[in-house]
Enzyme design. Structure first.
Site, short mmCIF file in Angstrom:
data_model
loop_
_atom_site.label_atom_id
_atom_site.label_comp_id
_atom_site.label_asym_id
_atom_site.label_seq_id
_atom_site.Cartn_x
_atom_site.Cartn_y
_atom_site.Cartn_z
N THR A 129 2.63 61.34 44.91
CA THR A 129 1.18 61.49 44.80
C THR A 129 0.76 62.14 43.48
O THR A 129 1.53 62.91 42.89
CB THR A 129 0.68 62.36 45.98
OG1 THR A 129 -0.67 62.72 45.75
CG2 THR A 129 1.49 63.64 46.13
N ASP A 130 -0.48 61.88 43.08
CA ASP A 130 -1.02 62.56 41.89
C ASP A 130 -1.28 64.05 42.16
O ASP A 130 -1.47 64.83 41.23
CB ASP A 130 -2.30 61.86 41.41
CG ASP A 130 -3.42 61.81 42.45
OD1 ASP A 130 -3.24 62.30 43.58
OD2 ASP A 130 -4.50 61.25 42.12
N GLU A 131 -1.26 64.44 43.46
CA GLU A 131 -1.61 65.83 43.79
C GLU A 131 -0.57 66.82 43.25
O GLU A 131 -0.85 68.01 43.15
CB GLU A 131 -1.80 65.98 45.30
CG GLU A 131 -2.86 65.01 45.81
CD GLU A 131 -3.36 65.27 47.22
OE1 GLU A 131 -3.26 66.40 47.71
OE2 GLU A 131 -3.89 64.31 47.81
N TYR A 177 1.14 70.68 51.07
CA TYR A 177 1.46 69.24 50.97
C TYR A 177 1.96 68.89 49.57
O TYR A 177 3.04 68.34 49.40
CB TYR A 177 0.23 68.39 51.33
CG TYR A 177 0.36 66.94 50.90
CD1 TYR A 177 1.32 66.11 51.47
CD2 TYR A 177 -0.48 66.39 49.92
CE1 TYR A 177 1.45 64.78 51.07
CE2 TYR A 177 -0.36 65.06 49.53
CZ TYR A 177 0.61 64.26 50.09
OH TYR A 177 0.73 62.95 49.69
N LYS A 236 5.68 67.62 48.18
CA LYS A 236 5.88 66.35 47.48
C LYS A 236 6.48 66.61 46.08
O LYS A 236 7.34 65.87 45.62
CB LYS A 236 4.56 65.57 47.35
CG LYS A 236 4.01 65.00 48.63
CD LYS A 236 4.88 63.96 49.30
CE LYS A 236 4.92 62.63 48.58
NZ LYS A 236 5.66 61.60 49.37
#
Ligand code: NAD
Ligand code: TYD
Length: 334
Positions: free
Chosen positions: A123-125, A149, A153
């Site tokens: 993810t970009d997060e 989260y 990741k």
């Protein structure tokens, strides 16, 4: 090609399996999924009888099972994860277990069995939060995760890279922005708001509603993953974005318009703790190297999204009422 898709009963995984089976009629696909609250075999109803498709109920932290499956295959596309930020704030442990330890179990099995290709969907997060005028994230942006989260990741991305550098495992990674499309679980912003309005309820907008996300139509994401798996360079990371930066307020007003509702349906609620302000992706690398770019515009995607939820009321009502889980518990046990 014989592929193992982890998390194939979830939102992106089910769209990806459908995409593969349609595009490659001779590929064989095994779907390994633990059927957590987010996994739903109804997402794959139309393809469950396809002779090139097999479902295995199991956990990616189960070393024996994972190793047996990987021994039979050429490629792993790893999507299984705990994926909802709000749940990670309430109870981070499952995120550490699945996202970090589960990824590690898969990597070990891939290494032991000499797997040809391991693609990790991220993810970009992991890159943190942007200010309004900051340049978009790209493959060289330093990691700065800020929620349990995104931290889990980020840890999984680091492990995947470590297995490439240390053991020469043939890996690729993709970091993508917020997906939207059919079979999206109605706890995330768009499907929650659409289904709430269809049920005559209000929509809970966090904080000032000015947080920005870059929306990517899920089938465009599937096309990008497929391209990376077949043509991406081993050891490389690719950022995938939708070219559609929108504030949550813009999304909400668009949904209200499509559902024929007024702004009195908005309920401003307390902000998410540590709420990342803005995500945006610069996808020049995958565009220049592999010729990918998003095809579905935001206006078209939102039309399709509203239409799909209107036409698939039984699917989301079963989820919102909890009925979908009872069925699988009867079939597979708790
Ligand atoms: P999802 O929550 O809809 O689906 C996750 C699937 O993984 C479910 O079917 C669930 O049953 C399965 N699963 C969870 N834990 C498992 C375990 N221990 N063993 C086996 N299966 C397990 O998620 P999604 O939105 O489809 O996301 C898929 C992947 O894409 C995730 O890795 C996520 O981090 C990443 N991603 C998602 C988005 C997005 O907008 N949805 C954006 C960027 C990256
Ligand atoms: P979400 O769909 O949970 O995705 P992510 O947090 O991974 O980006 O949320 C998208 C945006 O919408 C995020 O800024 C939080 C906001 N949001 C709300 O305002 N209300 C809600 O009920 C939800 C679920 C999200």
């Amino acid at each position: 090609m014989k592929l193992l898709i982890t998390g194939g009963a979830g939102f992106i995984g089910s769209n990806f399996i459908r995409y593969l089976l349609e595009k490659y009629p001779t590929d064989q696909v095994i779907n390994l999924d633990a059927l957590t609250y987010a996994g739903n075999l109804a997402n794959l109803k139309d393809i469950e009888k396809n002779p090139n498709y097999r479902f295995v109920k199991g956990d990616i932290t189960n070393k024996k099972l994972v190793s047996e499956l990987i021994a039979e295959l050429d490629v792993v596309v790893h999507l299984a994860a705990e994926s909802h930020v709000d749940r990670s704030i309430m109870d981070p442990e499952a995120f550490l277990k699945t996202n970090i330890l589960g990824t590690h179990t898969l990597l070990e099995a891939a290494r032991e069995n000499g797997l040809k290709r391991f693609h990790h969907v991220s993810t970009d997060e992991v890159f943190g939060s942007l200010g309004p005028n900051d340049p978009a994230f790209n493959e060289t942006t330093p990691y700065d995760p800020r929620s349990p989260y995104s931290a889990s990741k980020a840890a999984s991305d680091h492990l995947v890279r470590a297995y490439f550098h240390t053991y020469g495992l043939p890996v690729t990674i993709s970091n993508c922005s917020n997906n939207y499309g059919p079979y999206m679980f109605p706890e995330k912003l768009m499907p929650l708001f659409i289904t709430n309005l269809l049920e005559g309820k209000k929509v809970p907008l966090y904080g000032d509603g000015l947080n920005v996300r870059d929306w990517l139509w899920v089938e465009d994401h599937c096309a990008a993953i497929d391209l990376i798996v077949r043509q991406g360079k081993i050891g490389e990371t690719y950022c995938i974005g939708g070219n559609s930066e929108k504030t949550n307020k813009e999304i909400t007003y668009k949904i209200l318009e499509l559902m024929d509702k007024g702004e009195e349906a908005i309920e401003f609620v307390k902000d998410r703790p540590g709420h990342d302000r803005r995500y945006a992706i610069d996808f020049s690398k995958i565009k220049n190297e592999l010729g990918w770019e998003p095809r579905v515009t935001f206006a078209e995607g939102m039309q399709r999204m509203a239409e799909w939820y209107r036409n698939n009321e039984a699917w989301w009502r079963d989820i919102k009422s909890g009925e979908y889980q009872k069925y699988y518990e009867q079939q597979y046990g708790k």
